[in-house]
Enzyme design. Structure first.
Site, PDB file in Angstrom:
ATOM      1  CB  CYS A 216       1.479 -15.259  -0.112  1.00 28.58           C
ATOM      2  SG  CYS A 216       0.951 -14.429   1.024  1.00 28.58           S
TER       3      CYS A 216
ATOM      4  CG  HIS B 191       8.128 -26.386   3.313  1.00 30.10           C
ATOM      5  ND1 HIS B 191       7.443 -26.549   4.990  1.00 30.10           N
ATOM      6  CD2 HIS B 191       6.548 -26.838   2.977  1.00 30.10           C
ATOM      7  CE1 HIS B 191       6.129 -26.477   5.361  1.00 30.10           C
ATOM      8  NE2 HIS B 191       5.049 -26.689   4.082  1.00 30.10           N
TER       9      HIS B 191
ATOM     10  CG  HIS C 188      14.069  -6.016 -14.269  1.00 31.82           C
ATOM     11  ND1 HIS C 188      14.339  -5.393 -14.318  1.00 31.82           N
ATOM     12  CD2 HIS C 188      14.451  -7.173 -15.155  1.00 31.82           C
ATOM     13  CE1 HIS C 188      14.524  -4.802 -15.491  1.00 31.82           C
ATOM     14  NE2 HIS C 188      14.720  -5.996 -15.880  1.00 31.82           N
TER      15      HIS C 188
ATOM     16  CG  HIS D 262       5.006 -11.726  -1.021  1.00 32.25           C
ATOM     17  ND1 HIS D 262       3.753 -12.248  -1.783  1.00 32.25           N
ATOM     18  CD2 HIS D 262       4.447 -12.275   0.054  1.00 32.25           C
ATOM     19  CE1 HIS D 262       2.436 -11.953  -0.611  1.00 32.25           C
ATOM     20  NE2 HIS D 262       3.073 -11.811   0.365  1.00 32.25           N
TER      21      HIS D 262
ATOM     22  CG  HIS E  58      -0.101   3.145  -3.739  1.00 32.16           C
ATOM     23  ND1 HIS E  58      -0.805   3.718  -4.894  1.00 32.16           N
ATOM     24  CD2 HIS E  58       0.152   4.211  -2.470  1.00 32.16           C
ATOM     25  CE1 HIS E  58      -1.613   4.726  -4.503  1.00 32.16           C
ATOM     26  NE2 HIS E  58      -0.833   4.649  -3.202  1.00 32.16           N
TER      27      HIS E  58
ATOM     28  CG  ASN F 195      -0.577  -9.412   0.697  1.00 27.76           C
ATOM     29  OD1 ASN F 195      -0.466 -10.578  -0.400  1.00 27.76           O
ATOM     30  ND2 ASN F 195      -0.073  -9.898   1.850  1.00 27.76           N
TER      31      ASN F 195
END
Length: 468
Positions: free
Chosen positions: A168, A247, A341, A345, A374, A378
């Site tokens: 992702c 990482h 803002h 994710h 919603h 995802n």
């Protein structure tokens, strides 16, 4: 005397030359977003309560305990009834996918979003210099980037890259590749394509750690057009300020929390470990340590240092009892002092809630991520761009505002970046036709109302009814 003056002048001029070159190179390292287009599948791919019940019933490997687990997972996921699934699900072939199903799913997205973003920006495919495609769970031959080059007849000298297995967080990794290419080449156009293939990765077994992925992931994608041509900066939407990648793949526990593997019956799926929250927190904290000094004002950093010193002094003096409950982990700094803002994710309701606590964000700040989860679910690496589009549709993005993007991915990775809004934005992208309905009055999921009776069933007498 003249010789001495000449000898003194030469190093001074050389210093000025180096300074000029550094400033000029710095200006050429800019990275701008000219436009982006999120993908909205057709309505015949929309997933509602009834359809989900049909898909679950088709899986003969599920029993009452799995039904109860799925019900709880879906209800608490934060996902609504208008998300999208691949066509293979509607054909009832999720147990026997073919390679062409995955490629067809990608083609449908690629032809829609890339065509729209190039047309709107007035850029022809032949003007694209760099192409980066990230789709973690589909590796085709020829590659997906080659399919794009072939379909749009792009130039033979285009620099193309394909990323797989990045999870992702892949869109910010793709962005980092483009940013580094821009450092070496001036006045270029780049196309970033981010999505995920679900057709070949639907889990049909009964392992709970792998069923969960079926509840969370949905179809989506985004095509982003970027440039480092400073002559186009006034036409741009966003300017990249900084990007940080963390990482934790060297840590065995972090490495294994998100893995594609086979279950005990040999069925392929995506495993999500119970240690995922812990691994994500560690990676997130390390990422914040690097990006915080880059984005917050000096006064906030000094305040944080003072508070930290006082806290350590109290602990040393015994004012803070050892073993006292710490509560949720908080960053300790006021990110709103340097960021307007937050583009979080949409990994799930728990992820959004946890980020809100850690960064001390309000419901206003979390609304774009909640509404994206919603409405679209995802969508893996492309989720961030749906969240950004929601902010634009709500006309929140004004010139000079800073937007912090944060994503997580398998490996385990946490990547973040900050964008500066170049001009007032209000197009709305994929949200523009329905933004007035958001946020809805309630986010309550109808699954519990329709299937709540499952909770009262007894394992010894339970039989799957026709209407489930």
């Amino acid at each position: 005397m003249e010789l001495f003056t000449l000898l003194l002048t030469i190093p001074i001029l050389y210093v000025f030359f180096l300074l000029w070159k550094w400033v000029n190179d710095l200006r050429d390292q800019q990275c701008y977003i000219l436009d982006y287009q999120c993908y909205k599948p057709s309505d015949d791919r929309m997933v509602g309560t009834k359809f989900c019940g049909e898909v679950i019933k088709r899986n003969k490997n599920l029993g009452l305990n799995e039904y109860k687990f799925l019900l709880k997972a879906i209800v608490s996921s934060g996902i609504g009834e208008q998300t999208y699934a691949p066509r293979i699900m509607f054909d009832g072939r999720e147990e026997c996918p073919k390679l062409e199903d995955g490629i067809s799913e990608m083609d449908e997205f690629l032809h829609d979003s890339i065509g729209k973003v190039l047309s709107r920006a007035g850029i022809s495919p032949q003007e694209i210099d760099v192409l980066v495609v990230n789709v973690s769970m589909l590796a085709a031959v020829p590659s997906l980037s080659s399919r794009i080059v072939n379909h749009y007849k792009m130039r033979p000298d285009i620099k193309s890259f394909d990323l797989t297995g990045m999870g992702c967080s892949a869109s910010l990794i793709s962005l980092d590749i483009i940013r580094n290419v821009f450092k070496s080449y001036k006045n270029k156009f780049a196309l970033l394509v981010t999505s995920e293939s679900l057709s070949m990765n639907w889990y049909t077994g009964n392992d709970r750690s792998m069923i969960l992925a079926n509840c969370l992931f949905r179809s989506g994608g985004c095509a982003i057009l970027l440039t480092n041509n400073k002559a186009l900066k006034h036409q741009a939407m966003f300017k990249l300020k900084c990007l940080v990648r963390t990482h934790h793949g060297a840590k065995d526990e972090s490495y294994s929390v998100c893995t594609q593997k086979e279950d005990d019956q040999g069925r392929m799926g995506f495993h999500l470990s119970k240690n995922l929250p812990k691994a994500a927190t560690r990676c997130f904290v390390d990422n914040l340590k690097v990006i915080t000094p880059k984005i917050l004002p000096v006064r906030e950093l000094l305040r944080f240092m003072a508070v930290s010193v006082v806290k350590k002094w109290k602990q040393r003096c015994g004012s803070v009892p050892k073993g006292a409950p710490e509560g949720p982990i908080k960053a300790g700094v006021k990110f709103k002092s340097g960021v307007d803002h937050f583009c979080i994710h949409t990994g799930g309701k728990a992820v959004i809630d946890g980020m809100g606590v850690s960064l001390e964000l309000s419901e206003y700040d979390l609304e774009p991520a909640r509404m994206t989860l919603h409405r679209y679910g995802n969508t893996s690496a492309s989720s961030l761009w749906y969240v950004l589009a929601y902010m634009e549709a709500k006309k929140r993005l004004k010139k000079g505002h800073k937007v912090l993007m944060i994503s997580f991915g398998s490996g385990f990775k946490c990547n973040s970046c900050v964008w500066e809004v170049v001009r007032d934005l209000d197009d709305g992208n994929v949200w523009k036709d329905e933004i007035e309905r958001y946020p809805p009055k309630t986010l309550l999921n109808p699954y519990m109302e329709k299937y709540g009776w499952i909770q009262d069933e007894d394992l010894s007498t339970f039989k799957v009814p026709d209407e489930i």
